[in-house]
Design an enzyme around this catalytic site. Structure first.
Site, PDB file in Angstrom:
ATOM      1  N   ASN A 181     -40.438 -85.873 -24.703  1.00  0.00           N
ATOM      2  CA  ASN A 181     -38.983 -86.029 -24.826  1.00  0.00           C
ATOM      3  C   ASN A 181     -38.405 -84.625 -24.989  1.00  0.00           C
ATOM      4  OD1 ASN A 181     -36.355 -86.560 -25.479  1.00  0.00           O
ATOM      5  ND2 ASN A 181     -36.801 -87.533 -27.459  1.00  0.00           N
ATOM      6  N   TRP A 182     -37.826 -84.121 -23.908  1.00  0.00           N
ATOM      7  CA  TRP A 182     -37.312 -82.748 -23.949  1.00  0.00           C
ATOM      8  C   TRP A 182     -35.976 -82.638 -24.685  1.00  0.00           C
ATOM      9  CZ3 TRP A 182     -38.165 -80.545 -18.289  1.00  0.00           C
ATOM     10  CH2 TRP A 182     -39.530 -80.270 -18.119  1.00  0.00           C
ATOM     11  N   LYS A 183     -35.371 -83.795 -25.008  1.00  0.00           N
ATOM     12  CA  LYS A 183     -34.046 -83.787 -25.665  1.00  0.00           C
ATOM     13  C   LYS A 183     -33.091 -82.916 -24.844  1.00  0.00           C
ATOM     14  CE  LYS A 183     -36.440 -84.873 -29.848  1.00  0.00           C
ATOM     15  NZ  LYS A 183     -36.449 -84.974 -31.295  1.00  0.00           N
ATOM     16  N   GLY A 231     -39.048 -84.181 -35.810  1.00  0.00           N
ATOM     17  CA  GLY A 231     -38.573 -82.803 -35.851  1.00  0.00           C
ATOM     18  C   GLY A 231     -38.651 -82.172 -37.230  1.00  0.00           C
ATOM     19  N   GLU A 237     -41.219 -94.467 -34.162  1.00  0.00           N
ATOM     20  CA  GLU A 237     -40.901 -93.103 -34.573  1.00  0.00           C
ATOM     21  C   GLU A 237     -40.196 -93.132 -35.925  1.00  0.00           C
ATOM     22  OE1 GLU A 237     -40.625 -90.222 -31.060  1.00  0.00           O
ATOM     23  OE2 GLU A 237     -38.694 -91.213 -31.196  1.00  0.00           O
ATOM     24  N   HIS A 281     -33.394 -94.205 -29.038  1.00  0.00           N
ATOM     25  CA  HIS A 281     -33.986 -93.087 -29.784  1.00  0.00           C
ATOM     26  C   HIS A 281     -33.178 -92.877 -31.066  1.00  0.00           C
ATOM     27  CE1 HIS A 281     -35.049 -89.023 -30.964  1.00  0.00           C
ATOM     28  NE2 HIS A 281     -36.189 -89.224 -30.312  1.00  0.00           N
ATOM     29  N   GLY A 286     -41.617 -84.606 -29.005  1.00  0.00           N
ATOM     30  CA  GLY A 286     -40.446 -83.759 -28.814  1.00  0.00           C
ATOM     31  C   GLY A 286     -40.853 -82.297 -28.752  1.00  0.00           C
ATOM     32  N   GLY A 287     -40.760 -81.611 -29.900  1.00  0.00           N
ATOM     33  CA  GLY A 287     -40.967 -80.159 -29.977  1.00  0.00           C
ATOM     34  C   GLY A 287     -42.201 -79.652 -29.243  1.00  0.00           C
ATOM     35  N   SER A 299     -43.325 -85.455 -34.954  1.00  0.00           N
ATOM     36  CA  SER A 299     -44.112 -84.265 -35.292  1.00  0.00           C
ATOM     37  C   SER A 299     -45.564 -84.330 -34.820  1.00  0.00           C
ATOM     38  CB  SER A 299     -44.030 -83.976 -36.792  1.00  0.00           C
ATOM     39  OG  SER A 299     -42.680 -83.702 -37.161  1.00  0.00           O
ATOM     40  N   GLU A 321     -32.059 -90.379 -32.520  1.00  0.00           N
ATOM     41  CA  GLU A 321     -30.904 -89.463 -32.410  1.00  0.00           C
ATOM     42  C   GLU A 321     -29.724 -90.162 -31.750  1.00  0.00           C
ATOM     43  OE1 GLU A 321     -33.022 -86.187 -30.591  1.00  0.00           O
ATOM     44  OE2 GLU A 321     -34.131 -85.969 -32.469  1.00  0.00           O
TER      45      GLU A 321
HETATM   46  P1  PGA Z   1     -40.773 -84.366 -32.521  1.00  0.00           P
HETATM   47  O1  PGA Z   1     -39.762 -85.406 -31.797  1.00  0.00           O
HETATM   48  O2  PGA Z   1     -42.098 -84.477 -31.810  1.00  0.00           O
HETATM   49  O3  PGA Z   1     -40.125 -83.022 -32.303  1.00  0.00           O
HETATM   50  O4  PGA Z   1     -40.861 -84.771 -33.941  1.00  0.00           O
HETATM   51  C1  PGA Z   1     -40.179 -86.693 -31.427  1.00  0.00           C
HETATM   52  C2  PGA Z   1     -39.040 -87.462 -30.800  1.00  0.00           C
HETATM   53  O5  PGA Z   1     -37.889 -87.293 -31.225  1.00  0.00           O
HETATM   54  O6  PGA Z   1     -39.245 -88.262 -29.864  1.00  0.00           O
END
Ligand code: PGA
Length: 257
Positions: free
Chosen positions: A9-11, A177, A171, A101, A237-238, A216, A103
Site C-alpha cells: 500500500n503505497w498510500k 505506521g 490491520e 482502510h 505500507g512503509g 508495521s 486512514e
Molecule cells: P504500515 O502500513 O506497514 O506502514 O504500518 C500498513 C497499512 O496502512 O496498510
C-alpha cells in the site's frame, strides 16, 4: 490452498515516474528469485495512488503481479468531486481496490455502510475488493477487538456478490505506521475470529478467502508473523516503498504443509 499474498500500500507516495523506476528496479529481481512466478502459490499486488495506475498497469502487464487502487466510490458516476468511479477503474483494467482502510475511515469519514456499498459496486464491475478491518487502541484496551472487527467484516460483506472473491486485511489501527507490531499470537487470534465470522457466509468462503495482516510489517518481523497458521499474507505500507525491503518481504517463507 490459499495463496500467500503480499500486498503493498503505497498510500500517497510516488509519481508515475517513480512508479516506472520502481518496477524497472524490482521486476528483474522478482524474476531472479522467482517469487512472482506462480500466483496460485504466492501472489504480489501493488495498491498505488490513482494517478499512478496507468504507469503501474503499463509496467506490470504480462506479469503475474497485480495492481490496484486505494479507494473507489460506490456510484459509477455523478456529482462526487474528487472520487474514483469503479466503472472507470474497470475500464482501466484495474484488478483490485482497497476498501475501508483505516486512514479512509479515520481521515475521510468512511463508514461501515459505505464499505458495504463499495464492495457491492466493485463486484458489479468485476473488481476484487480488499476489505480492511481493525480496532483502535482504545477498542483493544476495552476488550472490544473481536466485536469491532466482526462488525466491520459483516458490514463490508453485507452486499457482496456471493459468486465473487474478496480479500480481507486485519490491520490494528494502533500498529499502522507506528512501528508497533501486533504479536504473532494477537494477529493470529484476530484472524481466527475473522475466519469464523467468514464461515457464516459459507464454509467455502471461509476456506477460500485470504486474510492478510497489516501494521508495521518489516523484513525483520515478517517471518515470525507468517509462521502463524491463520495468516495468509501481508498488507505493507512503509516497508513497501523501497524495493529492497519489499523484495525481502516478498521472500518471507510460508509453510503451507
Ligand atoms: P504500515 O502500513 O506497514 O506502514 O504500518 C500498513 C497499512 O496502512 O496498510
Amino acid at each position: 490452498m490459499r495463496p500467500f499474498l503480499i500486498a503493498a500500500n503505497w498510500k500517497m507516495h510516488k509519481s508515475p515516474r517513480d512508479t516506472r523506476d520502481y518496477f524497472t528496479t524490482i521486476l528483474p529481481k522478482f524474476e531472479a528469485c522467482g517469487v512472482a512466478k506462480d500466483p496460485s502459490f504466492r501472489k504480489i499486488i501493488f495498491f498505488v495512488p490513482a494517478l499512478d495506475l496507468q504507469a503501474a498497469a503499463d509496467s506490470l502487464k504480462g506479469t503475474h503481479i497485480g495492481w490496484g487502487a486505494q479507494n473507489a466510490h460506490w456510484e459509477t458516476k455523478g456529482a462526487f468531486t474528487g472520487e474514483n468511479s469503479p466503472a472507470v477503474l474497470a475500464e482501466l483494467a484495474t484488478p483490485y481496490v482497497l476498501v475501508g482502510h483505516s486512514e479512509r475511515r479515520a481521515l475521510f469519514g468512511e463508514t461501515d455502510e459505505q464499505t458495504g456499498l463499495k464492495v457491492k459496486a466493485l463486484h458489479s464491475v468485476g473488481i476484487t475488493p480488499l476489505l480492511c478491518v481493525g480496532e483502535s487502541l482504545e477498542e483493544r484496551e476495552a476488550g472490544r477487538t473481536n466485536e469491532v472487527i466482526v462488525r466491520q467484516l459483516n458490514a463490508g460483506l453485507s452486499q457482496r456478490d456471493a459468486t465473487k472473491r474478496v480479500i480481507i486485511a486485519y490491520e490494528p489501527v494502533w500498529a499502522i505506521g507506528t512501528g508497533k507490531v501486533a504479536t504473532p499470537e494477537q494477529a493470529n487470534d484476530a484472524h481466527a475470529v475473522l475466519r469464523k465470522a467468514l464461515a457464516a457466509f459459507g464454509q467455502a468462503v471461509a476456506d477460500a478467502t485470504p486474510i492478510l495482516y497489516g501494521g508495521s510489517v518489516k523484513p525483520d518481523n515478517s517471518a515470525e508473523i507468517a509462521k502463524q497458521p491463520e495468516i495468509d499474507g501481508f498488507l505493507v505500507g512503509g516497508a513497501s516503498l523501497e524495493t529492497d525491503s519489499f523484495l525481502a518481504l516478498c521472500q518471507t517463507p510460508k509453510d503451507r504443509s
